[in-house]
Design a protein around this motif. Structure first.
Motif, mmCIF file in Angstrom:
data_model
loop_
_atom_site.group_PDB
_atom_site.id
_atom_site.type_symbol
_atom_site.label_atom_id
_atom_site.label_comp_id
_atom_site.label_asym_id
_atom_site.label_seq_id
_atom_site.Cartn_x
_atom_site.Cartn_y
_atom_site.Cartn_z
ATOM 1 N N PHE A 189 1.118 4.142 -3.043
ATOM 2 C CA PHE A 189 0.849 5.434 -2.838
ATOM 3 C C PHE A 189 1.877 6.252 -3.224
ATOM 4 C CE2 PHE A 189 0.977 9.379 -0.640
ATOM 5 C CZ PHE A 189 -0.427 9.991 -0.612
ATOM 6 N N GLU A 190 3.100 5.860 -3.102
ATOM 7 C CA GLU A 190 4.195 6.662 -3.634
ATOM 8 C C GLU A 190 4.442 6.733 -5.069
ATOM 9 O OE1 GLU A 190 7.245 5.794 0.099
ATOM 10 O OE2 GLU A 190 7.312 4.492 -1.652
ATOM 11 N N ASP A 191 4.046 5.460 -5.557
ATOM 12 C CA ASP A 191 4.143 5.529 -7.277
ATOM 13 C C ASP A 191 2.998 6.617 -7.630
ATOM 14 O OD1 ASP A 191 6.149 3.760 -7.180
ATOM 15 O OD2 ASP A 191 4.981 1.971 -7.496
ATOM 16 N N ARG A 192 2.012 6.652 -7.142
ATOM 17 C CA ARG A 192 0.875 7.618 -7.593
ATOM 18 C C ARG A 192 1.253 9.045 -7.466
ATOM 19 N NH1 ARG A 192 -2.432 3.639 -5.009
ATOM 20 N NH2 ARG A 192 -2.998 5.208 -3.108
ATOM 21 N N VAL A 193 2.076 9.043 -6.428
ATOM 22 C CA VAL A 193 2.745 10.324 -6.362
ATOM 23 C C VAL A 193 3.634 10.900 -7.188
ATOM 24 C CG1 VAL A 193 3.852 12.264 -4.805
ATOM 25 C CG2 VAL A 193 2.086 10.868 -3.826
ATOM 26 N N ILE A 194 4.581 9.919 -7.569
ATOM 27 C CA ILE A 194 5.557 9.989 -8.467
ATOM 28 C C ILE A 194 4.815 10.265 -9.983
ATOM 29 C CG2 ILE A 194 7.390 8.653 -9.668
ATOM 30 C CD1 ILE A 194 8.034 7.502 -6.935
ATOM 31 N N ALA A 195 3.922 9.432 -10.335
ATOM 32 C CA ALA A 195 3.422 9.580 -11.560
ATOM 33 C C ALA A 195 2.805 10.886 -11.688
ATOM 34 C CB ALA A 195 1.914 8.211 -11.785
ATOM 35 N N THR A 196 1.937 11.516 -10.769
ATOM 36 C CA THR A 196 1.382 12.943 -10.896
ATOM 37 C C THR A 196 2.325 13.875 -10.795
ATOM 38 O OG1 THR A 196 -0.516 11.937 -9.554
ATOM 39 C CG2 THR A 196 -0.138 14.544 -9.857
ATOM 40 N N THR A 197 3.358 13.570 -10.225
ATOM 41 C CA THR A 197 4.740 14.639 -10.252
ATOM 42 C C THR A 197 5.211 14.601 -11.843
ATOM 43 O OG1 THR A 197 5.095 14.312 -7.993
ATOM 44 C CG2 THR A 197 6.991 15.284 -9.580
ATOM 45 N N ALA A 198 5.365 13.335 -12.403
ATOM 46 C CA ALA A 198 5.669 13.185 -13.776
ATOM 47 C C ALA A 198 4.926 13.902 -14.567
ATOM 48 C CB ALA A 198 6.191 11.877 -13.780
ATOM 49 N N GLU A 199 3.580 13.771 -14.556
ATOM 50 C CA GLU A 199 2.533 14.456 -15.466
ATOM 51 C C GLU A 199 2.611 15.930 -15.471
ATOM 52 O OE1 GLU A 199 -1.623 12.166 -15.857
ATOM 53 O OE2 GLU A 199 -0.937 12.358 -13.584
ATOM 54 N N ILE A 200 2.763 16.596 -14.279
ATOM 55 C CA ILE A 200 2.780 18.056 -14.412
ATOM 56 C C ILE A 200 4.233 18.648 -14.935
ATOM 57 C CG2 ILE A 200 1.272 18.414 -12.493
ATOM 58 C CD1 ILE A 200 3.598 18.968 -10.493
ATOM 59 N N VAL A 201 5.267 17.637 -14.660
ATOM 60 C CA VAL A 201 6.607 17.878 -15.052
ATOM 61 C C VAL A 201 6.464 17.962 -16.718
ATOM 62 C CG1 VAL A 201 8.934 17.550 -15.476
ATOM 63 C CG2 VAL A 201 7.838 17.525 -13.082
ATOM 64 N N GLU A 202 5.767 16.898 -17.403
ATOM 65 C CA GLU A 202 5.895 16.704 -18.677
ATOM 66 C C GLU A 202 4.913 17.715 -19.558
ATOM 67 O OE1 GLU A 202 4.595 12.856 -18.774
ATOM 68 O OE2 GLU A 202 6.328 12.007 -18.190
ATOM 69 N N LEU A 203 4.065 18.456 -18.589
ATOM 70 C CA LEU A 203 3.402 19.270 -19.008
ATOM 71 C C LEU A 203 4.044 20.771 -19.283
ATOM 72 C CD1 LEU A 203 -0.235 19.309 -17.280
ATOM 73 C CD2 LEU A 203 0.102 19.156 -19.751
ATOM 74 N N GLY A 204 5.125 20.619 -18.822
ATOM 75 C CA GLY A 204 6.175 21.885 -18.841
ATOM 76 C C GLY A 204 5.656 22.985 -17.578
ATOM 77 N N VAL A 205 4.969 22.473 -17.044
ATOM 78 C CA VAL A 205 4.364 22.975 -15.539
ATOM 79 C C VAL A 205 5.233 22.897 -14.328
ATOM 80 C CG1 VAL A 205 2.397 23.969 -14.317
ATOM 81 C CG2 VAL A 205 2.302 23.450 -16.597
ATOM 82 N N GLU B 236 0.998 -1.236 0.088
ATOM 83 C CA GLU B 236 0.049 -0.139 0.133
ATOM 84 C C GLU B 236 0.739 1.121 0.078
ATOM 85 O OE1 GLU B 236 -4.184 -0.931 2.330
ATOM 86 O OE2 GLU B 236 -2.463 -0.863 3.393
ATOM 87 N N ILE B 237 1.847 1.188 0.536
ATOM 88 C CA ILE B 237 2.649 2.395 0.859
ATOM 89 C C ILE B 237 3.536 2.674 -0.392
ATOM 90 C CG2 ILE B 237 4.841 3.500 2.106
ATOM 91 C CD1 ILE B 237 4.197 1.586 4.353
ATOM 92 N N ILE B 238 3.919 1.730 -1.026
ATOM 93 C CA ILE B 238 4.725 1.985 -2.474
ATOM 94 C C ILE B 238 3.725 2.158 -3.421
ATOM 95 C CG2 ILE B 238 5.994 0.458 -4.247
ATOM 96 C CD1 ILE B 238 7.267 -1.150 -2.244
#
Length: 584
Positions: free
Chosen positions: A460-476, A456-458
């Protein structure tokens, strides 16, 4: 509620010369309305007498007397009168709603055919037939040449679900153009048909009811400016209208009405998302032709169609949403806070960059609620300071739109408005969807560390990482990016990241310092959540670096330096020392 249960609302003023033909043609319909509300908008001729006569003979006709403003008001006045009728009845009892003028003559099967079209295609949100007028010299019917991409304003039949979702009519000139574009934005289809059984006679040429046709054409030009139409498209439209009666001068009057409004800086519709959507569509019409552009757009927007959006809201549900907001945000805010916004002082305001602002939840009459962010900008100095800090509402609005369109889970931007105050100050108001019951990600993650299992911990961490990657890939870059800016539902599903400070659209190469600061904030927040197991942060950092492709040694060094600085600050506050060995 029956399938043919439709309501007609007719605003009218001084229509004694034409209204009997309209009244008789509606009474003669093969499918009659369940209720016909006629709003007498301060008539000074024999209109009230005629209305009383017909209401006495037909029990489905209801008359509403509206205050006399002293003159005819096309656009705002018509919609004001429409809503006087709309608010006088239980509109939820009806499947369809029609705004109908009283200077028309309708064919007998008009409503029967349109209602059947609704049944045949559930995506049709609004539709109508086509208006014709009688040429005074030849006696022949002449088409008013209205496009197929919307229902016409003088007889506008709406599916109630669609009417609710687009927020009803805007109380301004061009209300009958804005509604069609809003339909397409939400995946509905707006249309009209030029068929013998759907052609109706407009007893008074379009745009001539207030001070003559040329004034009406100029008013149309202002309406296009208010709606947000581009000058090039307006010019093309005016050139086409020069070929229709009144030849040449009609199109010129339209174009001058637009240009005059532009030069004088008149008010425009305060909905950047709408204007952007509409202009893309208009350019597509110029390049491809209106029929092809409309068909393409209807196909593209089909996934946005959601007939249950206006009914599915439940404040207690985990994923409660509102996907639409009444288009007149200003009236919503003023109704809730008071005309002078004096009650805004009771909202939980905070100070930031010389800018007083707050967040509140406003219930909607249709059910559910929206979240409204309010910024108070009292003078030019504060306005400049807010712009320098990138903290004014319009920038946040644009950023929300950008991120939401890209599919990242952020609150849907529903509307933005600036309210000018009597004391010279100004409020920026931004409305976003209400996600319902949520909590910050950091407290949830801390509980997960204490009581959850490793998977469960991993996860959740992976979801946070994926969301972070999304906003970076947006150029934001969200410079305030950290775990406590994530919202989760009660089951721990990541709903969205708070983009309150995400106002740095990065063009070209992302600034290393800003990017490193964002990553460092996230890692430092992670350390705080997992204390004292900081080895977990090291493993989290490795996966984060890999997903974000952080290979530049200088960026890694900047992240490490910034994390050490934040941990040192943490030690000063809570006397806890943390040492994290980040990937080199």
């Amino acid at each position: 509620m029956t399938e043919d249960n439709y309501l007609i609302i007719s605003p009218c003023r001084d229509e004694a010369d034409f209204m009997r033909r309209t009244l008789d043609s509606v009474i003669a319909q093969t499918v009659k309305p369940s209720l016909w509300v006629i709003v007498d908008d301060g008539s000074t001729d024999k209109t009230p007498v005629i209305l009383t006569e017909y209401a006495g003979k037909h029990d489905f006709i209801k008359i509403i007397r509206h205050k006399n403003r002293g003159h005819r008001s096309v656009g705002p006045g018509v919609i004001e009168a429409f809503y006087a009728g709309y608010e006088s009845i239980e509109v939820e009892d009806f499947e369809y709603i029609c705004k109908l003028d009283l200077d028309l003559e309708l064919p007998r099967r008009y409503f029967e055919i349109l209602l059947q079209r609704f049944k045949d295609n559930p995506r049709i949100g609004t539709c109508s037939g086509k208006p014709y007028f009688v040429d005074t010299e030849s006696g022949k019917l002449v088409s008013e040449k209205c496009g197929d991409e919307n229902s016409v304003g003088m007889t506008k039949l709406f599916r109630k679900e669609c009417f609710d979702q687009i927020g009803g009519f805007v109380q301004q000139v061009m209300w009958d153009g804005i509604d069609g574009h809003r339909c397409r934005m939400l995946g509905w289809i707006a249309c009209s048909w030029d068929e013998p059984d759907l052609r109706f006679i407009h007893l008074r040429p379009m745009g001539s009811s207030q001070k003559g046709m040329l004034t009406g054409r100029m008013r149309h030009g202002y309406g296009q400016y208010f709606m947000g139409t581009d000058l090039i498209y307006m010019t093309a439209s005016a050139l086409y209208r020069m070929t229709r009666p009144p030849f040449i001068i009609g199109g010129l009057a339209m174009w001058w009405g637009y240009v005059q409004s532009m030069l004088s800086g008149k008010e425009r519709l305060k909905d950047p998302a709408f204007r952007s959507f509409m202009r893309k569509y208009q350019w597509s019409c110029l390049l491809r032709g209106k029929a092809k552009a409309t068909a393409m757009l209807n196909e593209q927007r089909a996934p946005n169609w959601n007939t249950s959006a206006s009914k599915s809201f439940s404040p207690k549900s985990d994923m409660a949403r509102m996907t639409t907001l009444p288009t007149n945000i200003e009236s919503l805010i003023r109704r809730h806070l008071g005309d002078d916004l004096a009650q805004a002082e009771s909202v939980a305001f905070h100070t930031r960059g010389g800018n007083r602002g707050g967040v509140l939840r406003i219930p909607l009459e249709s059910g559910g609620s929206v979240v409204v962010k309010v910024w108070r900008i009292q003078n030019l100095k504060e306005r400049v300071k807010c712009a320098m800090h990138l903290s004014n509402g319009s920038r946040e609005w644009r950023m929300h739109r950008l991120i939401h369109r890209a599919g990242v889970r952020v609150p849907e931007p529903l509307g933005f408005n600036s309210l000018n105050m009597a004391d010279g100050g100004r409020y920026d108001v931004m409305a976003i969807e209400d996600l319902g019951e949520t909590e910050r990600g950091l407290p949830y993650f801390k509980r997960l560390i204490l009581a959850g299992d490793e998977s469960e911990i991993i996860a959740f961490e992976d979801r946070v990482i994926a969301t972070t990657a999304e906003i970076v890939e947006l150029g934001v870059v969200d410079i305030d990016h950290q775990l406590n800016n994530f919202l989760v539902d009660t089951a721990g599903r990541l709903l969205r990241i708070d983009f309150e400070c995400a106002r740095r659209p990065c063009l070209g190469v992302m600034p290393r310092g800003v990017f490193a600061e964002m990553v460092a904030r996230l890692l430092a927040s992670h350390v705080y959540a997992v204390q004292p197991d900081v080895c977990r942060t090291e493993r989290f950092a490795e996966r984060l670096y890999e997903r974000l492709r952080i290979n530049n040694p200088r960026v890694r060094a900047l992240v490490r330096s910034s994390v050490e600085e934040k941990l040192e600050s943490q030690h000063c506050r809570v006397s806890i020392t943390s040492v994290v060995v980040l990937p080199v």
